[in-house]
Motif scaffolding. Structure first.
Motif, PDB file in Angstrom:
ATOM      1  N   GLY A 340      52.423   9.941  51.966  1.00  0.00           N
ATOM      2  CA  GLY A 340      52.771  11.198  51.317  1.00  0.00           C
ATOM      3  C   GLY A 340      51.550  11.867  50.712  1.00  0.00           C
ATOM      4  N   LYS A 341      50.707  11.077  50.080  1.00  0.00           N
ATOM      5  CA  LYS A 341      49.472  11.600  49.501  1.00  0.00           C
ATOM      6  C   LYS A 341      48.565  12.169  50.586  1.00  0.00           C
ATOM      7  CE  LYS A 341      46.502   8.471  48.361  1.00  0.00           C
ATOM      8  NZ  LYS A 341      45.851   7.354  47.630  1.00  0.00           N
ATOM      9  N   SER A 342      48.488  11.458  51.718  1.00  0.00           N
ATOM     10  CA  SER A 342      47.650  11.910  52.819  1.00  0.00           C
ATOM     11  C   SER A 342      48.183  13.210  53.414  1.00  0.00           C
ATOM     12  CB  SER A 342      47.576  10.818  53.896  1.00  0.00           C
ATOM     13  OG  SER A 342      46.808  11.230  54.993  1.00  0.00           O
ATOM     14  N   ALA A 343      49.504  13.283  53.583  1.00  0.00           N
ATOM     15  CA  ALA A 343      50.109  14.505  54.122  1.00  0.00           C
ATOM     16  C   ALA A 343      49.884  15.682  53.181  1.00  0.00           C
ATOM     17  CB  ALA A 343      51.601  14.284  54.355  1.00  0.00           C
ATOM     18  N   PHE A 344      50.007  15.429  51.892  1.00  0.00           N
ATOM     19  CA  PHE A 344      49.795  16.487  50.902  1.00  0.00           C
ATOM     20  C   PHE A 344      48.363  17.010  50.954  1.00  0.00           C
ATOM     21  CE2 PHE A 344      48.682  18.011  46.668  1.00  0.00           C
ATOM     22  CZ  PHE A 344      49.707  18.908  46.426  1.00  0.00           C
TER      23      PHE A 344
END
Length: 391
Positions: A340-344
């Motif tokens: 999720g952090k990477s996608a954000f």
């Protein structure tokens, strides 16, 4: 029961750079606990095992109020004790990873890490007349991040049993992490001195992370005095020596850990780091190759590599590591949160939201759930603003 996190901190500091000076430590000494290297550590007041385990008056009253002595032949008394200690509504216990507290302080503050809570339960159960046995659980290598460092965690649980007229009438394994309990990893009985050694090691590791080197050494020395077989203690002592340029002593400490367990990858990796620092590249390469080969199938290994890359702004590399971790474990809430952090970071808000929702679904700790929920709300807020701008 409420899930709690792991314990036993061992520092994995492969990304830390240090100067390459020669050692100042006497390598000929019989063992690598060199007080002369940290003379001010003698002034650190390290609490005794008796002080750690002592019950407060409030804890004593808590045991008395349970009236367990009235029905010593009733096997439900053990469950009554466990429910009274761990039920969230009754005790309001909360998890804090740095809460390395004594039994009395843990009971008073109602906050603890897993080790402190386990020791509190051990002390209360023993006082209540139950037999308490401590166990270490053989979980796969698992790391977390603390103050920019990679921290390797272990796990411990507790077996409580009730006897009546010499016969055992009830027994329960008390494990504060339901994920660990459900996977039924092998567990081995461990002595109270060894667990107290872990307690001292945890406090030493926090001191090491925060740069309180005399404090860290005093607690490491006490832990190794209680349990000279504590590999985590030798590894952390080696890290401390490396930080302070005592490289011969660091090597001795790492080798002591490896001699105790030739499969200790953390000790080998830290030894490889030391070899790199001291220009012994061939020895380092051999150890690095061995460690990497054994860690390829561990999702936490790829997760921590991803975190290190992310912290250095290498987002594509981080995402690649997170994906590899995900392929190995698709329900790991830490991996899902990382994705999720990477996608954000790439502006993929829909994917970020989806990963965070799945992280919430797969997390069991209230602390983790709250953190992911907060992140999800932030992503949703940004997503709504962007949609409003578009309209």
């Amino acid at each position: 029961m409420k899930g709690f996190s792991y314990l036993v901190i061992t520092l994995l500091l492969s990304g830390i750079q240090g100067c390459k000076s020669t050692s100042e430590t006497q390598a000929s000494a019989p063992h690598p606990v060199y007080w002369q290297s940290f003379p001010d550590a003698k002034h650190i007041k390290v609490e005794s095992p008796t002080q750690i385990l002592a019950l407060s008056e409030a804890a004593e009253r808590f045991i008395v109020d349970l009236s367990l002595h009235e029905r010593p032949d009733d096997p439900d008394m053990l469950d009554k004790f466990i429910d009274a200690v761990f039920h969230h509504q009754q005790q309001g216990l909360s998890y804090h990873s740095d809460a390395n507290y004594s039994v009395a302080t843990t009971f008073r503050l109602r906050e603890a890490n897993c080790l402190s809570l386990t020791l509190m339960t051990y002390a209360l159960a023993t006082r209540a007349g139950f037999k308490a046995t401590l166990n270490t659980v053989e979980i796969p290598e698992y790391w977390s991040r603390k103050e920019g460092y990679s921290v390797l965690n272990g796990h411990i649980n507790l077996t409580l049993s009730q006897t009546y007229k010499g016969k055992m009438i009830a027994s329960r394994v008390v494990d504060f992490d339901q994920r660990i309990e459900s996977q039924q990893f092998p567990a081995n009985e461990v002595s109270l001195p060894s667990v107290l050694g872990m307690f001292y090691n945890n406090k030493a590791a926090i001191g090491l992370i925060t740069g309180q080197f005399d404090y860290a050494f005093a607690y490491m020395a006490k832990g190794l005095e209680l349990d000279p077989t504590l590999r985590e203690g030798w590894v952390n002592l080696g890290v401390l020596y490396r930080f302070t340029n005592h490289y011969d002593a660091a090597e001795q400490a790492y080798l002591r850990a490896i001699a105790l367990d030739d499969t200790d990858l953390t000790a080998k990796e830290n030894l490889a780091v030391l070899y790199r620092h001291t220009h012994r590249d061939l020895k380092a390469a051999v150890l690095e190759s061995e460690v990497k080969a054994q860690r390829e199938g561990n999702p936490y290994y790829h997760l921590i590599l991803g975190d290190e890359a992310y912290d250095n702004g290498l987002y594509a590399i981080a995402h690649s590591h997170y994906r590899r971790a995900y392929r190995l474990d698709r329900k790991n809430h830490l991996v899902l949160s990382a994705l999720g952090k990477s996608a954000f970071s790439k502006g993929n808000l829909t994917d970020a939201k989806g990963y965070l929702e799945r992280a919430i679904d797969n997390a069991s700790h209230e602390q983790d759930i709250n953190r992911y929920t907060s992140k999800l709300a932030a992503v949703a807020s940004i997503q709504n603003i962007n949609q409003g701008d578009f309209e």
